[in-house]
Motif scaffolding. Structure first.
Motif, PDB file in Angstrom:
ATOM      1  N   SER A  60     -25.032 -34.222  25.950  1.00 47.41           N
ATOM      2  CA  SER A  60     -24.309 -33.206  25.176  1.00 47.41           C
ATOM      3  C   SER A  60     -24.808 -31.781  25.395  1.00 47.41           C
ATOM      4  O   SER A  60     -24.229 -30.847  24.865  1.00 47.41           O
ATOM      5  CB  SER A  60     -24.394 -33.547  23.687  1.00 47.41           C
ATOM      6  OG  SER A  60     -25.745 -33.465  23.291  1.00 47.41           O
ATOM      7  N   THR A  61     -25.879 -31.594  26.152  1.00 41.95           N
ATOM      8  CA  THR A  61     -26.371 -30.223  26.294  1.00 41.95           C
ATOM      9  C   THR A  61     -26.029 -29.636  27.662  1.00 41.95           C
ATOM     10  O   THR A  61     -25.643 -30.351  28.576  1.00 41.95           O
ATOM     11  CB  THR A  61     -27.907 -30.160  26.116  1.00 41.95           C
ATOM     12  OG1 THR A  61     -28.491 -31.066  27.045  1.00 41.95           O
ATOM     13  CG2 THR A  61     -28.300 -30.536  24.711  1.00 41.95           C
ATOM     14  N   ILE A  62     -26.179 -28.330  27.736  1.00 44.50           N
ATOM     15  CA  ILE A  62     -25.876 -27.646  28.981  1.00 44.50           C
ATOM     16  C   ILE A  62     -27.040 -27.787  29.960  1.00 44.50           C
ATOM     17  O   ILE A  62     -28.104 -28.264  29.599  1.00 44.50           O
ATOM     18  CB  ILE A  62     -25.570 -26.143  28.755  1.00 44.50           C
ATOM     19  CG1 ILE A  62     -26.741 -25.477  28.038  1.00 44.50           C
ATOM     20  CG2 ILE A  62     -24.276 -25.988  27.990  1.00 44.50           C
ATOM     21  CD1 ILE A  62     -26.696 -23.974  28.162  1.00 44.50           C
ATOM     22  N   TYR A  63     -26.781 -27.349  31.192  1.00 47.89           N
ATOM     23  CA  TYR A  63     -27.797 -27.466  32.232  1.00 47.89           C
ATOM     24  C   TYR A  63     -28.370 -26.092  32.514  1.00 47.89           C
ATOM     25  O   TYR A  63     -27.689 -25.226  33.062  1.00 47.89           O
ATOM     26  CB  TYR A  63     -27.157 -28.056  33.481  1.00 47.89           C
ATOM     27  CG  TYR A  63     -28.140 -28.339  34.590  1.00 47.89           C
ATOM     28  CD1 TYR A  63     -28.922 -29.485  34.576  1.00 47.89           C
ATOM     29  CD2 TYR A  63     -28.270 -27.460  35.657  1.00 47.89           C
ATOM     30  CE1 TYR A  63     -29.814 -29.749  35.596  1.00 47.89           C
ATOM     31  CE2 TYR A  63     -29.171 -27.707  36.686  1.00 47.89           C
ATOM     32  CZ  TYR A  63     -29.947 -28.864  36.642  1.00 47.89           C
ATOM     33  OH  TYR A  63     -30.826 -29.125  37.646  1.00 47.89           O
ATOM     34  N   LYS A  64     -29.605 -25.860  32.076  1.00 50.57           N
ATOM     35  CA  LYS A  64     -30.241 -24.583  32.341  1.00 50.57           C
ATOM     36  C   LYS A  64     -31.722 -24.824  32.558  1.00 50.57           C
ATOM     37  O   LYS A  64     -32.513 -24.714  31.628  1.00 50.57           O
ATOM     38  CB  LYS A  64     -30.007 -23.620  31.163  1.00 50.57           C
ATOM     39  CG  LYS A  64     -29.633 -22.221  31.647  1.00 50.57           C
ATOM     40  CD  LYS A  64     -29.221 -21.359  30.493  1.00 50.57           C
ATOM     41  CE  LYS A  64     -28.470 -20.141  30.977  1.00 50.57           C
ATOM     42  NZ  LYS A  64     -28.003 -19.329  29.860  1.00 50.57           N
ATOM     43  N   PRO A  65     -32.097 -25.187  33.778  1.00 51.60           N
ATOM     44  CA  PRO A  65     -33.481 -25.591  34.030  1.00 51.60           C
ATOM     45  C   PRO A  65     -34.489 -24.540  33.584  1.00 51.60           C
ATOM     46  O   PRO A  65     -35.574 -24.888  33.124  1.00 51.60           O
ATOM     47  CB  PRO A  65     -33.520 -25.798  35.540  1.00 51.60           C
ATOM     48  CG  PRO A  65     -32.116 -26.057  35.923  1.00 51.60           C
ATOM     49  CD  PRO A  65     -31.285 -25.267  34.979  1.00 51.60           C
ATOM     50  N   VAL A  66     -34.122 -23.251  33.688  1.00 50.64           N
ATOM     51  CA  VAL A  66     -35.099 -22.218  33.299  1.00 50.64           C
ATOM     52  C   VAL A  66     -35.443 -22.311  31.823  1.00 50.64           C
ATOM     53  O   VAL A  66     -36.551 -21.987  31.413  1.00 50.64           O
ATOM     54  CB  VAL A  66     -34.598 -20.794  33.633  1.00 50.64           C
ATOM     55  CG1 VAL A  66     -34.781 -20.512  35.106  1.00 50.64           C
ATOM     56  CG2 VAL A  66     -33.165 -20.593  33.179  1.00 50.64           C
ATOM     57  N   ASN A  67     -34.459 -22.733  30.995  1.00 47.57           N
ATOM     58  CA  ASN A  67     -34.729 -22.913  29.569  1.00 47.57           C
ATOM     59  C   ASN A  67     -35.143 -24.344  29.262  1.00 47.57           C
ATOM     60  O   ASN A  67     -35.140 -24.755  28.114  1.00 47.57           O
ATOM     61  CB  ASN A  67     -33.484 -22.595  28.733  1.00 47.57           C
ATOM     62  CG  ASN A  67     -33.100 -21.142  28.848  1.00 47.57           C
ATOM     63  OD1 ASN A  67     -33.848 -20.353  29.443  1.00 47.57           O
ATOM     64  ND2 ASN A  67     -31.961 -20.797  28.295  1.00 47.57           N
ATOM     65  N   ASN A  68     -35.418 -25.109  30.337  1.00 48.85           N
ATOM     66  CA  ASN A  68     -35.768 -26.511  30.171  1.00 48.85           C
ATOM     67  C   ASN A  68     -34.635 -27.329  29.549  1.00 48.85           C
ATOM     68  O   ASN A  68     -34.854 -28.243  28.776  1.00 48.85           O
ATOM     69  CB  ASN A  68     -37.034 -26.642  29.322  1.00 48.85           C
ATOM     70  CG  ASN A  68     -37.801 -27.890  29.716  1.00 48.85           C
ATOM     71  OD1 ASN A  68     -37.522 -28.485  30.770  1.00 48.85           O
ATOM     72  ND2 ASN A  68     -38.735 -28.293  28.888  1.00 48.85           N
ATOM     73  N   GLN A  69     -33.425 -26.944  29.873  1.00 50.50           N
ATOM     74  CA  GLN A  69     -32.279 -27.739  29.419  1.00 50.50           C
ATOM     75  C   GLN A  69     -31.695 -28.443  30.642  1.00 50.50           C
ATOM     76  O   GLN A  69     -31.347 -27.807  31.631  1.00 50.50           O
ATOM     77  CB  GLN A  69     -31.214 -26.836  28.786  1.00 50.50           C
ATOM     78  CG  GLN A  69     -31.611 -26.361  27.396  1.00 50.50           C
ATOM     79  CD  GLN A  69     -30.577 -25.425  26.835  1.00 50.50           C
ATOM     80  OE1 GLN A  69     -30.329 -24.363  27.415  1.00 50.50           O
ATOM     81  NE2 GLN A  69     -29.972 -25.815  25.737  1.00 50.50           N
ATOM     82  N   HIS A  70     -31.611 -29.777  30.567  1.00 48.14           N
ATOM     83  CA  HIS A  70     -31.175 -30.533  31.738  1.00 48.14           C
ATOM     84  C   HIS A  70     -29.958 -31.407  31.448  1.00 48.14           C
ATOM     85  O   HIS A  70     -29.767 -32.434  32.067  1.00 48.14           O
ATOM     86  CB  HIS A  70     -32.320 -31.409  32.255  1.00 48.14           C
ATOM     87  CG  HIS A  70     -33.544 -30.608  32.579  1.00 48.14           C
ATOM     88  ND1 HIS A  70     -33.615 -29.789  33.678  1.00 48.14           N
ATOM     89  CD2 HIS A  70     -34.735 -30.474  31.930  1.00 48.14           C
ATOM     90  CE1 HIS A  70     -34.799 -29.195  33.714  1.00 48.14           C
ATOM     91  NE2 HIS A  70     -35.499 -29.591  32.652  1.00 48.14           N
ATOM     92  N   GLY A  71     -29.188 -31.013  30.480  1.00 49.07           N
ATOM     93  CA  GLY A  71     -28.035 -31.849  30.090  1.00 49.07           C
ATOM     94  C   GLY A  71     -26.947 -31.860  31.144  1.00 49.07           C
ATOM     95  O   GLY A  71     -26.897 -31.012  32.041  1.00 49.07           O
ATOM     96  N   ILE A  72     -26.057 -32.844  31.028  1.00 51.37           N
ATOM     97  CA  ILE A  72     -24.972 -32.942  32.013  1.00 51.37           C
ATOM     98  C   ILE A  72     -23.617 -32.661  31.387  1.00 51.37           C
ATOM     99  O   ILE A  72     -22.583 -32.995  31.954  1.00 51.37           O
ATOM    100  CB  ILE A  72     -24.955 -34.336  32.683  1.00 51.37           C
ATOM    101  CG1 ILE A  72     -24.884 -35.445  31.637  1.00 51.37           C
ATOM    102  CG2 ILE A  72     -26.142 -34.510  33.602  1.00 51.37           C
ATOM    103  CD1 ILE A  72     -24.540 -36.797  32.238  1.00 51.37           C
ATOM    104  N   PHE A  73     -23.635 -32.037  30.195  1.00 56.47           N
ATOM    105  CA  PHE A  73     -22.364 -31.798  29.538  1.00 56.47           C
ATOM    106  C   PHE A  73     -21.378 -30.993  30.396  1.00 56.47           C
ATOM    107  O   PHE A  73     -20.215 -31.377  30.511  1.00 56.47           O
ATOM    108  CB  PHE A  73     -22.596 -31.088  28.196  1.00 56.47           C
ATOM    109  CG  PHE A  73     -21.337 -30.875  27.421  1.00 56.47           C
ATOM    110  CD1 PHE A  73     -20.617 -31.963  26.936  1.00 56.47           C
ATOM    111  CD2 PHE A  73     -20.842 -29.597  27.192  1.00 56.47           C
ATOM    112  CE1 PHE A  73     -19.445 -31.775  26.239  1.00 56.47           C
ATOM    113  CE2 PHE A  73     -19.664 -29.406  26.489  1.00 56.47           C
ATOM    114  CZ  PHE A  73     -18.969 -30.507  26.013  1.00 56.47           C
ATOM    115  N   PRO A  74     -21.821 -29.910  31.043  1.00 54.28           N
ATOM    116  CA  PRO A  74     -20.870 -29.151  31.870  1.00 54.28           C
ATOM    117  C   PRO A  74     -20.276 -30.007  32.998  1.00 54.28           C
ATOM    118  O   PRO A  74     -19.098 -29.870  33.329  1.00 54.28           O
ATOM    119  CB  PRO A  74     -21.720 -28.019  32.456  1.00 54.28           C
ATOM    120  CG  PRO A  74     -22.931 -27.939  31.612  1.00 54.28           C
ATOM    121  CD  PRO A  74     -23.161 -29.303  31.074  1.00 54.28           C
ATOM    122  N   MET A  75     -21.099 -30.891  33.570  1.00 56.10           N
ATOM    123  CA  MET A  75     -20.625 -31.726  34.661  1.00 56.10           C
ATOM    124  C   MET A  75     -19.599 -32.745  34.160  1.00 56.10           C
ATOM    125  O   MET A  75     -18.614 -33.027  34.837  1.00 56.10           O
ATOM    126  CB  MET A  75     -21.781 -32.469  35.330  1.00 56.10           C
ATOM    127  CG  MET A  75     -22.757 -31.566  36.040  1.00 56.10           C
ATOM    128  SD  MET A  75     -23.669 -30.581  34.840  1.00 56.10           S
ATOM    129  CE  MET A  75     -24.795 -29.709  35.871  1.00 56.10           C
TER     130      MET A  75
END
Lengths: 292, 253, 314
Positions: A60-75
Motif C-alpha cells: 500500500s505504500t509508495i516507492y521512494k528508496p531515499v525515504n526508505n519507502q519500498h512499497g509497490i503501490f504505484p506499480m
C-alpha cells in the motif's frame, strides 16, 4: 513366471523387446519427474522466499528508496491502468474480428490474409512490439512514454489471443441454436446478439482473462513504451512502471533481493488467480457444450 | 459339419462394467477353422464378449472379469502373455482404423514391432498379406501412399491384411462391414470364406443374412447371456428357443 | 411467408422495447437491413485491424531500421565482430550467434524433456497425478518470463558459478532458463495433440500385439506429430524472442562464446539494454538489430511452417 507366460516366443527375442520398452519407460518417468521437480522447485522457491516480505505496507505504500519507502503501490496501480486500457481497446476489436471470422467471412483471399496476419502477430516477439511501440506510438504519434503508449502496444499484442479464443467459443455454440433463431425470422445480427454471444460469453471472458495474464507478465514491450518511473500515475499520459518491469529493475540493478522475491511472489499469486478463473470458466464452457 | 478341433472355450465367463453386469455365465466352444457368428440386439454383450477373447477389455477402466477363457487349452487371463495372445488372436474393428501412414507401413507394422527388420522378409509378408486379403491388385502401385486415401472397403481389407501379417490363428471381427457399402461388404464376405481355410474366425454382426451366408455356427446373445448356440442352419431354420425365433424373424431387436 | 415476416417484426419490436405500427413496417425493415450492413462492415474493419497492425509494424520497423544497415554496410553490420557504439562500430554477428546457440540449446532440451513429459501426461500418468500436474504446467506457462529470469539469477547462476567456475551468468544459464520457460508450451500442446489421436489407432496397434510403449512411439507420437511440431515452433519463437530474463542471466557481453560458461548477449538483449540512452546512429543501429531479429523470426516461421505443412500432407 515370465517363462510360463511367454509360451511360443523365443525367449531371447522377447527379452530384447522388453528391455527396449523398459528403457523408454524409465526415460519417460525420469524426464517427467525432472520437469515436475523443476517446476515445483521454482514455484515453492519464489513463493516461500517472497511471502514473508509481503505485508500491507509493502502493497500500500509508495516507492521512494531515499525515504526508505519500498512499497509497490504505484506499480500495482500502473499495472491495473495498463490492463484496463488494453482490455478496453483490444476486447471489442478482438470480439468483432472473431464474429466476422466465424459468422460472416467466406473462404477466400481476405480470410486467409486475416488468418495469416493473426498468426504473424502471435509469432512476433514482445521486444519487437516494444520497439514498434516506441517508434510508432511514443515517437511518431507523440504519445511519449506513457501508460497509453504501453496499452496501445499491448493491445496489438493480445489481439491474436482474444480473436482465437473468442472464435473457438463462438464455434462451439451449437448450430441448432442459431438455426432455431433464424428459423423464427430473427435477423443475423439479432441472432448474434441475442443467441450466439450470450452462449459464448464464458469463452470470451476466458479470452479476456488470458490476455490479462499476458499483460501482467509482459516486460520488454512495456519497458520500451510505458517507461519505468515509479511515481503514482495520475493520467493515462503519465509514464508508469508495471510490476514485471519493477521486478526486472530490482533484479537487474541488484537493488534488493527481498523486494525482488516479494514482487515475484505477488506476480506468481496474480497469475495463479488468473489461471484459476480461466480454468473455472473453461470448465463452464465444457459443461455447457456437453449439456447443450 | 463333422467334428472339429476346439480352438477357444470359455467357462462361466462373467464381465462387469463397474456394477453393471454385461456378460452372464458364458460357456461356449469355438471350433478351429470355422466361422462362428455372434448375433443379437444392440447392447446384448456380443461385442464385449468378442473383446474378452483378445483381452481388449483390459483397456477399459473399471472392468471386472470372472470365469475363464481358454485358448489352445491355456487360460487367457492367467497363463498367457497379453502381447503373445493378441498376436495369435487378431482383431478387425467395426470402423476401419488404418494408421495414418503408408499402405506398406500399415501392413508391415505388426511384423516390425515383433522384431522383423529384414526388408526382403517384410516385402514378402506385405505382399502375401495383401494378396490374402484380396487387396494386392488394387494397391500394388500405391504401397507408399497414405492408407487414409483408400476407400472404406479397401481400408477394411487393409486392416484385415494388417492382422494377417502377424500370422494369427484366430481373427476376431467386430461388425467389420457395418460401416461399408454393399459391394465392399460382399468382397469382405468372399474374403472370409477363403480365410476360414487357414484361420478360425469369430464375427459379430448385426446383419442376419450375413450371419446366415458366412457362418458355420451361430450364437444368439440377449441381455448378456447366450440364449442359443448351434449350427447356423439349425438356428435359422429351426431354433429351439422362442426368443431366438422372435429375433431372427425380426420381431424385436 | 406473411406469418414469418410478422414474427420477425414482433421480434424486432421486442428488441426495441416498443410496438411497431403497421405503416412503419417497410421503412423499419429497410433501416434494419442498412444497420445490419453497417455493423457487418464494422466487424470486417475490426478483422482488418490484424492485417493493418502487421503491415504497420513491418513498415515502421523496416523504415526505421534499414537506413542504419546501409549506413553501416550490410556485411559490416551482420558479420561485424565488434559492437562498440561509443566508437561508432556496430557489428552484431556475435549476437546472432548467441541468439541461435541459446535458442538451439533450449529447444533441444525442451523437445526431449517436453516430449517425454507430454507422453507421460497423455498416456502413462494415473488420473490423479494428471489432475495435479496439468494445472501446475498451465500455471508455469503463465508466469512472467522476468520471474524465470529472476529465478535464474538467484539460483541457476550461482550454481553454475560454483560447479563450473566463472561468474555463472552465461550461455548455459540462458539455455537452462529458456528451456524451462518453453517446457510448459511444448508439453501442453504436445499432450493435447496426443490426446486427440483417435483411440482406434491405439486399439488397432494393441490388437496386433504391440506393447503400450511400442504403440506410443510408433503410432500415437507419429499421428500427433503436427501438433507436436506446432508446439515446438511456438516454443522456439518464445525462446528466440525472450529478452528480459536473458538479460538478467547471460552477462550481456557481445562476444562469440567459445564455451557454455561464456557470457553472451542476444539480439533481443541488445535492443532492450541500450534503447534507454541511445541516440543518433546508435539508436538506428538498435532499430536495425530489430530488423535482423524480425527477419529471423519470419524465416523461422516460414521454414517451420513449411516443415509442419509438409509433414501433415505426407
Amino acid at each position: 513366471m515370465d517363462t510360463e507366460k511367454s509360451k511360443g516366443i523365443p525367449k531371447k527375442r522377447r527379452g530384447i523387446l522388453r528391455i527396449k520398452d523398459r528403457i523408454l519407460q524409465c526415460l519417460i518417468w525420469a524426464f517427467s519427474f525432472i520437469t515436475m521437480g523443476v517446476l515445483v522447485w521454482i514455484l515453492i522457491y519464489i513463493i516461500s522466499n517472497g511471502i514473508s516480505h509481503i505485508n500491507w505496507e509493502f502493497i500500500s505504500t509508495i516507492y521512494k528508496p531515499v525515504n526508505n519507502q519500498h512499497g509497490i503501490f504505484p506499480m500495482i496501480l500502473s499495472t491495473l491502468y495498463i490492463v484496463l486500457i488494453t482490455i478496453v481497446i483490444a476486447t471489442p476489436i478482438g470480439i468483432c474480428s472473431a464474429i466476422y471470422l466465424v459468422e460472416y467471412s467466406r473462404p477466400g483471399k481476405v480470410l486467409s490474409l486475416i488468418r495469416f496476419a493473426t498468426e504473424t502477430l502471435s509469432g512476433i516477439p514482445s521486444i519487437i512490439y516494444g520497439l514498434f511501440g516506441y517508434i510508432f506510438f511514443v515517437i511518431a504519434l507523440h504519445l511519449k512514454w506513457s501508460l497509453l503508449s504501453g496499452a496501445l502496444t499491448l493491445s496489438i499484442m493480445v489481439l491474436p489471443t482474444i480473436i482465437r479464443t473468442t472464435e473457438e467459443s463462438l464455434k462451439s455454440v451449437p448450430i441448432a441454436y442459431k438455426e432455431g433463431s433464424l428459423a423464427l425470422g430473427a435477423t443475423k445480427l439479432t441472432t448474434i446478439a441475442k443467441v450466439i454471444l450470450p452462449c459464448a460469453i464464458s469463452g470470451i471472458l476466458t479470452a479476456v482473462i488470458l490476455s490479462i495474464g499476458r499483460i501482467v507478465g509482459e516486460t520488454a514491450a512495456v519497458y520500451l513504451t510505458a517507461g519505468y518511473v515509479t511515481r503514482i500515475p495520475t493520467s493515462i499520459m503519465d509514464s508508469g512502471r508495471t510490476l514485471s518491469v519493477h521486478l526486472y529493475q530490482l533484479a537487474k540493478e541488484g537493488i534488493s533481493f527481498e523486494q525482488s522475491f516479494a514482487t515475484a511472489a505477488v506476480l506468481v499469486v496474480i497469475v495463479a488467480i488468473i489461471n484459476l478463473f480461466a480454468t473455472t470458466l473453461a470448465k463452464g464452457i465444457k459443461k455447457f457444450t456437453i449439456g447443450g | 459339419m463333422n467334428s472339429s478341433e476346439l480352438k477357444i472355450y470359455t467357462h462361466n465367463l462373467e464381465l462387469f462394467y463397474g456394477d453393471a453386469q454385461a456378460l452372464k455365465n458364458i460357456n461356449i466352444n469355438i471350433d478351429e477353422k470355422k466361422v462362428t457368428a455372434l448375433i443379437g440386439p444392440s447392447g446384448c454383450g456380443k461385442s464385449t464378449f468378442l473383446k474378452t477373447l483378445n483381452r481388449m477389455n483390459d483397456l477399459i477402466p473399471n472392468v471386472k472379469i470372472t470365469g475363464d477363457v481358454y485358448f489352445d487349452g491355456l487360460n487367457v487371463y492367467k497363463e498367457y502373455d497379453i502381447v503373445e495372445l493378441r498376436k495369435k488372436v487378431g482383431m478387425v474393428f467395426q470402423k476401419p482404423n488404418p494408421f495414418p501412414m503408408s499402405v506398406y507401413d500399415n501392413v508391415a507394422y505388426g511384423p516390425r514391432i515383433h522384431g522383423i527388420k529384414s526388408k526382403s522378409k517384410l516385402d514378402e509378408i506385405v505382399e502375401k498379406s495383401l494378396v490374402n486379403s484380396a487387396l494386392w491388385d488394387e494397391v500394388k502401385d500405391r504401397l507408399k501412399k497414405n492408407a487414409l486415401g483408400l476407400s472404406g472397403g479397401q481400408q477394411q481389407r487393409l486392416c484385415i491384411a494388417r492382422v494377417l501379417a502377424v500370422e494369427p490363428e484366430v481373427v476376431l471381427m467386430d461388425e467389420p462391414t457395418s460401416a461399408l457399402d454393399p459391394i465392399s461388404t460382399l468382397k469382405i464376405e468372399d474374403l472370409m470364406d477363403q480365410l476360414k481355410e487357414k484361420y478360425t474366425i469369430v464375427i459379430v454382426t448385426h446383419n442376419m443374412q450375413q450371419a446366415g451366408r458366412i457362418s458355420d455356427k451361430t450364437a444368439f446373445f440377449l441381455h448378456g447371456e447366450i440364449v442359443e448356440y448351434d449350427f447356423t442352419e439349425k438356428i435359422f431354420s429351426n431354433p429351439t428357443d422362442k426368443r431366438t425365433e422372435d429375433y431372427i424373424t425380426g420381431r424385436f431387436g | 411467408m406473411a406469418a414469418e415476416s410478422s414474427v420477425s417484426i414482433e421480434l424486432k419490436g421486442k428488441e426495441k422495447k416498443g410496438s411497431v405500427s403497421h405503416f412503419m413496417k417497410k421503412n423499419k425493415k429497410n433501416m434494419g437491413s442498412i444497420l445490419e450492413k453497417i455493423i457487418e462492415n464494422i466487424f470486417f474493419l475490426c478483422a482488418c485491424m490484424a492485417i493493418l497492425s502487421v503491415v504497420t509494424i513491418t513498415v515502421y520497423i523496416f523504415a526505421k531500421g534499414s537506413p542504419a544497415i546501409f549506413k553501416i554496410g550490410i556485411a559490416e553490420f551482420v558479420f561485424g565482430m565488434v559492437w562498440m557504439p561509443t566508437s561508432g562500430v556496430f557489428g552484431i554477428f556475435p549476437m546472432i550467434v548467441a541468439s541461435i546457440l541459446a535458442t538451439l540449446g533450449a529447444v533441444v532440451i525442451g523437445i526431449v524433456v517436453g516430449l517425454f513429459t507430454a507422453i507421460f501426461l497423455a498416456e502413462i500418468a494415473p488420473g490423479w497425478l494428471v489432475r495435479i500436474f496439468r494445472p501446475a504446467i498451465e500455471l508455469l506457462a503463465g508466469i512472467p518470463s522476468v520471474v524465470y529470469g529472476f529465478f535464474g539469477l538467484i539460483v541457476i547462476v550461482p550454481l553454475i558459478s560454483e560447479y563450473l567456475g566463472g561468474a555463472g551468468n552465461s550461455l548455459l544459464a540462458g539455455i537452462i532458463i529458456l528451456a524451462i520457460m518453453i517446457l510448459p508450451t511444448i508439453i501442453s500442446i504436445s499432450e493435447t495433440s496426443m490426446r486427440a489421436v483417435p483411440p482406434s489407432y491405439k486399439e488397432g496397434s494393441l490388437a496386433l500385439g504391440a506393447t503400450h510403449i511400442q504403440t506410443i512411439f510408433k503410432v500415437i507420437v507419429p499421428a500427433a506429430k503436427s501438433g507436436i511440431l506446432a508446439g515446438i515452433v511456438l516454443g522456439t519463437g518464445r525462446a528466440i524472442g525472450e529478452t528480459m530474463a536473458i538479460i538478467l542471466i547471460t552477462g550481456n557481453t557481445p562476444l562469440i562464446p567459445t564455451a557454455l560458461t561464456d557470457r553472451i548477449r542476444t539480439l533481443t538483449a541488445n535492443i532492450a539494454l541500450e534503447m534507454g540512452y541511445a541516440h543518433g546512429l546508435h539508436q538506428e543501429a538498435l532499430f536495425a538489430t530489430g530488423v535482423i531479429l524480425f527477419i529471423f523470426i519470419m524465416i523461422l516461421n516460414i521454414v517451420l511452417n513449411a516443415i509442419v505443412y509438409k509433414k501433415v500432407n505426407q
